[in-house]
Design a protein around this motif. Sequence first.
Motif, PDB file in Angstrom:
ATOM      1  N   LEU A  83       0.916  -1.103   0.200  1.00 29.48           N
ATOM      2  CA  LEU A  83       0.114   0.092  -0.081  1.00 29.48           C
ATOM      3  C   LEU A  83       0.895   1.291  -0.094  1.00 29.48           C
ATOM      4  O   LEU A  83       2.014   1.382   0.640  1.00 29.48           O
ATOM      5  CB  LEU A  83      -0.857   0.048   1.183  1.00 29.48           C
ATOM      6  CG  LEU A  83      -1.771   1.086   1.444  1.00 29.48           C
ATOM      7  CD1 LEU A  83      -2.843   1.094   0.312  1.00 29.48           C
ATOM      8  CD2 LEU A  83      -2.510   1.072   2.681  1.00 29.48           C
ATOM      9  N   ALA A  84       0.465   2.269  -0.691  1.00 31.89           N
ATOM     10  CA  ALA A  84       1.175   3.596  -0.646  1.00 31.89           C
ATOM     11  C   ALA A  84       2.530   3.450  -1.444  1.00 31.89           C
ATOM     12  O   ALA A  84       3.479   4.257  -0.728  1.00 31.89           O
ATOM     13  CB  ALA A  84       1.316   4.200   0.444  1.00 31.89           C
ATOM     14  N   THR A  85       2.662   2.551  -2.039  1.00 35.81           N
ATOM     15  CA  THR A  85       4.108   2.516  -2.739  1.00 35.81           C
ATOM     16  C   THR A  85       3.851   2.859  -4.393  1.00 35.81           C
ATOM     17  O   THR A  85       2.864   2.693  -5.013  1.00 35.81           O
ATOM     18  CB  THR A  85       4.623   1.025  -2.978  1.00 35.81           C
ATOM     19  OG1 THR A  85       3.888   0.063  -3.606  1.00 35.81           O
ATOM     20  CG2 THR A  85       4.650   0.391  -1.564  1.00 35.81           C
ATOM     21  N   ARG A  86       5.118   3.312  -4.832  1.00 39.76           N
ATOM     22  CA  ARG A  86       5.058   3.730  -6.370  1.00 39.76           C
ATOM     23  C   ARG A  86       4.529   2.499  -7.393  1.00 39.76           C
ATOM     24  O   ARG A  86       4.146   2.569  -8.388  1.00 39.76           O
ATOM     25  CB  ARG A  86       6.435   4.333  -6.670  1.00 39.76           C
ATOM     26  CG  ARG A  86       6.443   5.737  -6.053  1.00 39.76           C
ATOM     27  CD  ARG A  86       7.670   6.405  -6.755  1.00 39.76           C
ATOM     28  NE  ARG A  86       7.842   7.829  -6.507  1.00 39.76           N
ATOM     29  CZ  ARG A  86       8.776   8.495  -6.545  1.00 39.76           C
ATOM     30  NH1 ARG A  86       9.957   8.141  -7.068  1.00 39.76           N
ATOM     31  NH2 ARG A  86       8.879   9.804  -6.354  1.00 39.76           N
ATOM     32  N   VAL A 160      -5.392   8.667 -10.069  1.00 40.75           N
ATOM     33  CA  VAL A 160      -6.461   7.784  -9.195  1.00 40.75           C
ATOM     34  C   VAL A 160      -5.520   7.204  -8.023  1.00 40.75           C
ATOM     35  O   VAL A 160      -6.122   6.533  -7.112  1.00 40.75           O
ATOM     36  CB  VAL A 160      -7.074   6.852 -10.287  1.00 40.75           C
ATOM     37  CG1 VAL A 160      -7.837   5.680  -9.483  1.00 40.75           C
ATOM     38  CG2 VAL A 160      -7.692   7.366 -11.532  1.00 40.75           C
ATOM     39  N   GLY A 161      -4.239   6.787  -8.330  1.00 43.43           N
ATOM     40  CA  GLY A 161      -3.415   6.421  -7.503  1.00 43.43           C
ATOM     41  C   GLY A 161      -3.431   6.947  -5.672  1.00 43.43           C
ATOM     42  O   GLY A 161      -2.983   6.117  -5.071  1.00 43.43           O
ATOM     43  N   ALA A 162      -4.106   8.153  -5.860  1.00 44.86           N
ATOM     44  CA  ALA A 162      -4.288   8.815  -4.531  1.00 44.86           C
ATOM     45  C   ALA A 162      -5.142   7.931  -3.733  1.00 44.86           C
ATOM     46  O   ALA A 162      -4.880   7.886  -2.384  1.00 44.86           O
ATOM     47  CB  ALA A 162      -4.750  10.111  -4.598  1.00 44.86           C
ATOM     48  N   LEU A 163      -6.044   7.261  -4.175  1.00 44.59           N
ATOM     49  CA  LEU A 163      -7.077   6.277  -3.599  1.00 44.59           C
ATOM     50  C   LEU A 163      -6.373   4.955  -3.023  1.00 44.59           C
ATOM     51  O   LEU A 163      -6.879   4.701  -1.879  1.00 44.59           O
ATOM     52  CB  LEU A 163      -8.161   5.871  -4.585  1.00 44.59           C
ATOM     53  CG  LEU A 163      -8.961   7.164  -4.916  1.00 44.59           C
ATOM     54  CD1 LEU A 163     -10.103   6.541  -5.953  1.00 44.59           C
ATOM     55  CD2 LEU A 163      -9.836   7.743  -3.812  1.00 44.59           C
ATOM     56  N   VAL A 164      -5.060   4.651  -3.355  1.00 43.88           N
ATOM     57  CA  VAL A 164      -4.454   3.563  -2.799  1.00 43.88           C
ATOM     58  C   VAL A 164      -3.083   4.097  -1.968  1.00 43.88           C
ATOM     59  O   VAL A 164      -2.158   3.469  -1.656  1.00 43.88           O
ATOM     60  CB  VAL A 164      -4.113   2.454  -3.772  1.00 43.88           C
ATOM     61  CG1 VAL A 164      -5.311   1.921  -4.355  1.00 43.88           C
ATOM     62  CG2 VAL A 164      -3.382   3.216  -4.914  1.00 43.88           C
ATOM     63  N   GLY A 165      -3.139   5.681  -2.043  1.00 44.59           N
ATOM     64  CA  GLY A 165      -1.988   6.070  -0.951  1.00 44.59           C
ATOM     65  C   GLY A 165      -0.869   6.522  -1.876  1.00 44.59           C
ATOM     66  O   GLY A 165       0.010   6.960  -1.210  1.00 44.59           O
ATOM     67  N   ARG A 166      -0.843   6.607  -3.185  1.00 42.95           N
ATOM     68  CA  ARG A 166       0.322   7.036  -3.904  1.00 42.95           C
ATOM     69  C   ARG A 166      -0.361   7.759  -5.290  1.00 42.95           C
ATOM     70  O   ARG A 166      -0.348   6.960  -6.236  1.00 42.95           O
ATOM     71  CB  ARG A 166       1.322   6.178  -4.258  1.00 42.95           C
ATOM     72  CG  ARG A 166       2.603   6.621  -4.619  1.00 42.95           C
ATOM     73  CD  ARG A 166       3.135   7.387  -3.473  1.00 42.95           C
ATOM     74  NE  ARG A 166       4.547   8.204  -3.652  1.00 42.95           N
ATOM     75  CZ  ARG A 166       5.706   8.110  -3.202  1.00 42.95           C
ATOM     76  NH1 ARG A 166       5.825   6.884  -2.191  1.00 42.95           N
ATOM     77  NH2 ARG A 166       6.414   8.672  -3.511  1.00 42.95           N
ATOM     78  N   GLY A 167      -0.522   9.136  -5.555  1.00 42.02           N
ATOM     79  CA  GLY A 167      -1.107   9.459  -6.494  1.00 42.02           C
ATOM     80  C   GLY A 167      -0.680  10.790  -6.979  1.00 42.02           C
ATOM     81  O   GLY A 167      -1.537  11.562  -7.630  1.00 42.02           O
TER      82      GLY A 167
END
Length: 219
Positions: A83-86, A160-167
């Motif tokens: 989670l929250a990884t590139r 959209v990646g902000a929703l999984v912690g990296r966007g």
Amino acid sequence: MEDEPLVRWRWIGDHLGYLGGLTADHAVIALVPVLIALLIAVPLGLLCARHPRLYQPLAALFNVVYALPALAVFVVLIPYTGLATRATVMVPLTCYALAVLLPATVDGLRAVPESVRQAATALGYGPWHRLAAVELPASVPQLVAGVRVAAVSSISLAAVGALVGRGGLGYLFLDGFQRTFPTPVLAGIALVALLALVADLVLVAAGRLLAPWAGGGAR
């Protein structure tokens, strides 16, 4: 009582460093996958151009991947990439870019006139020399056009990646929606659009430099 302004310019002025950091992070998350996809698509496209039977199954596979919702793919990858990884965001973006760049590479190589190939062969060019000196340069406009589409799409999808912690800039959308505060949302929209515009202009310039006879695939 005065109406609340739609944009609080003071907030933007007070958060320039924060906005710059998010923009840089967004650029890395969005554009590195395009570069990786390009490094994969060119040799894979060469292989497909030499062996046409490979192209249809591969193109179909990447088209299916491209049709998958980005958020769903991010969620599926979390147990493997964290989670929250590139990596959670960049792996799907690489696949999406491949779905665009593989057809662009193959179409570019197929667009080289047969008379050009025959002329190169008549001049003594072997298959690999002809490929490097004639066919690949001739396919540059088509490839640059594909890279432009992939880059702009990737910049948009990365949010959209902000929703999984990296966007990257996607955090601004979440922040604004959660606080009912439109300024971060509007700033995020403007910065995503600006980043896409800058990336597109850079690619147009690169295309003109690499293929001046064709306008660098700008049209």
